[in-house]
Design an enzyme around this catalytic site. Structure first.
Site, PDB file in Angstrom:
ATOM      1  N   THR A   1       0.848  -1.188   0.000  1.00 34.21           N
ATOM      2  CA  THR A   1       0.000   0.000   0.000  1.00 34.21           C
ATOM      3  C   THR A   1       0.886   1.240   0.000  1.00 34.21           C
ATOM      4  O   THR A   1       1.837   1.326   0.771  1.00 34.21           O
ATOM      5  CB  THR A   1      -0.930  -0.008   1.231  1.00 34.21           C
ATOM      6  OG1 THR A   1      -1.721  -1.192   1.161  1.00 34.21           O
ATOM      7  CG2 THR A   1      -1.832   1.222   1.250  1.00 34.21           C
TER       8      THR A   1
ATOM      9  N   CYS B   1      26.604   7.798   7.102  1.00 29.31           N
ATOM     10  CA  CYS B   1      26.462   6.362   7.310  1.00 29.31           C
ATOM     11  C   CYS B   1      27.711   5.759   7.936  1.00 29.31           C
ATOM     12  O   CYS B   1      27.675   4.676   8.486  1.00 29.31           O
ATOM     13  CB  CYS B   1      26.174   5.673   5.992  1.00 29.31           C
ATOM     14  SG  CYS B   1      24.845   6.482   5.118  1.00 29.31           S
TER      15      CYS B   1
END
Ligand SMILES: *Cc1c(COP(=O)(O)O)cnc(C)c1O
Length: 395
Positions: A235, A323
């Site tokens: 969805t 990161c």
């Protein structure tokens, strides 16, 4: 607080927030439902798709929403490997890609693919001739980022796209840093696949897209329902997608003004630091550079220590890639442009937005000057350098 970490993430713009809020509250329909409430969500998603497509000269049907840049990179590489693996098993990329590309390449190597990691020059530029020279009969994919997230260097994407198209090889670009910051035209630049992420252009986190050129046979990454034309099940993240659409439209509208202002601030900050802080090096290409990117190595010190001290003064910055913070390995990008380990460790990335002011930058320069000098006073490397005047550094 002075926020200079816009390459890590950006603040959601007020008009973006305003546009997405109704889709978290009253307009909560599932875009797949046939009643009015669902249709409203469906229309909103398709409006966003058009806005995102327009920013890069794509058609709306070529945009597939994902849960961000990392997913788009994973999808592009893994699905190309899967679709074209019977044609060849060689991939070309560079040593300075984001980990979302590099670690996916490592994964594909474990699956039996061969990857060439191209070198870059001292400014972080990929040489199109090196791309051409690396092509083999079994090359199925070339993936080169549009602009680097650490040092801001903008790569010759149109040239590389031309080479790939000429040889019939799929060309992917991680444009997460470039999307909405500099002009991109997927048709002119002959880009087959492109990754983008909303939170790098004042949109919400956890939503991005993969552009897949029409006609490319790329399979689905998430299997399940028929969303995103059967290519990405689940969805839809309607509020996120709506916010991404607004952010893309806004970025297109303000790009010229925003980048002009950022370039001015960037060049002011670079000039002051180069003039006032000894023994430093500007990392990344001086002109072919993202409008908001500043990256310096300050020799003899630890970037992490500098970050902590700047944080105590209310300045948010980064030492290379967001990161890799928390790890002690020096940035792979700084090593790839030829810095020594100890030089790479002393790096600081300041990534601006159009909302920063000269007064803020003045305060940052003073804080950098003071803290670099304090840290050098405590540094055995610096003491050694002063004593021996060793030519160990690129000073
Ligand atoms: C931020 C970034 C990504 C990852 O995007 P997410 O949406 O955070 O997953 C990938 N590539 C580059 C160049 C980035 O700067």
């Amino acid at each position: 607080m002075i926020y200079l970490d816009n390459a890590a993430t950006t603040r959601v713009a007020p008009e973006v927030l305003e546009s997405l809020l109704p889709y978290m509250a009253e307009n909560y329909g599932n875009p797949s439902s046939i009643y009015q409430l669902g249709a409203a969500s469906r229309r909103a998603v398709s409006g966003a798709r058009e806005a995102v497509a327009e920013l890069i000269g794509a058609d709306a049907e070529e945009i597939y929403f994902t849960a961000g840049g990392s997913e788009a990179d994973n999808w592009a590489l893994k699905a190309t490997a899967e679709a074209y693996g019977n044609k060849g098993r060689h991939i070309i990329t560079t040593k300075i890609e984001h980990h979302a590309v590099l670690h996916t390449c490592r994964y594909l190597e474990r699956q039996g693919f061969e990857v060439t990691y191209l070198d870059v020059d001292r400014d972080g530029l990929v040489d199109p001739d090196a791309v051409r020279a690396a092509i083999r009969p079994d090359t199925i994919l070339i993936s080169v980022m549009s602009a680097n997230n650490e040092i801001g260097t903008i790569e010759p994407i149109a040239e590389i796209g031309g080479i790939a198209r000429e040889r019939g090889i799929v060309f992917h670009t991680d444009a997460v840093q470039a999307f909405g910051q500099i002009p991109i035209d997927v048709k002119e630049m002959k880009i087959d696949m492109l990754s983008a992420s909303a939170h790098k252009l004042n949109g919400p986190k956890g939503v991005g897209c993969l552009y897949i050129r029409k006609g490319l046979k790329i399979g689905s990454f998430i299997h399940g329902g028929a969303q995103e034309r059967n290519r990405r099940a689940g969805t839809e993240n309607v509020p996120g997608i709506v916010g991404f659409g607004t952010a893309a439209a806004r970025a297109g509208r303000i790009m010229e003004e925003k980048s002009g202002r950022e370039r001015e601030l960037r060049d002011y900050l670079i000039a002051r630091i180069e003039k006032e802080v000894p023994y430093c090096r500007l990392n990344g290409h001086r002109e072919k550079r993202l409008p908001g990117n500043v990256n310096f190595s300050f020799f003899f010190i630890e970037g992490e220590s500098l970050l902590i001290r700047l944080d105590m003064e209310g300045i948010c910055a980064s030492s290379g890639s967001a990161c890799t913070s928390g790890s002690l390995d020096p940035s792979h990008v700084l090593l790839a442009i030829g810095l020594k380990h100890e030089e790479a460790h002393g790096s600081l990335r300041l990534s601006l937005s159009e909302e920063n002011t000269k007064e803020e930058l003045d305060a940052v320069v003073e804080a950098v000057k003071k803290n670099v000098s304090l840290l050098r006073d405590m540094s055995p490397l610096y003491e050694d350098f002063v004593k021996n005047k060793k030519e160990a550094y690129h000073v």
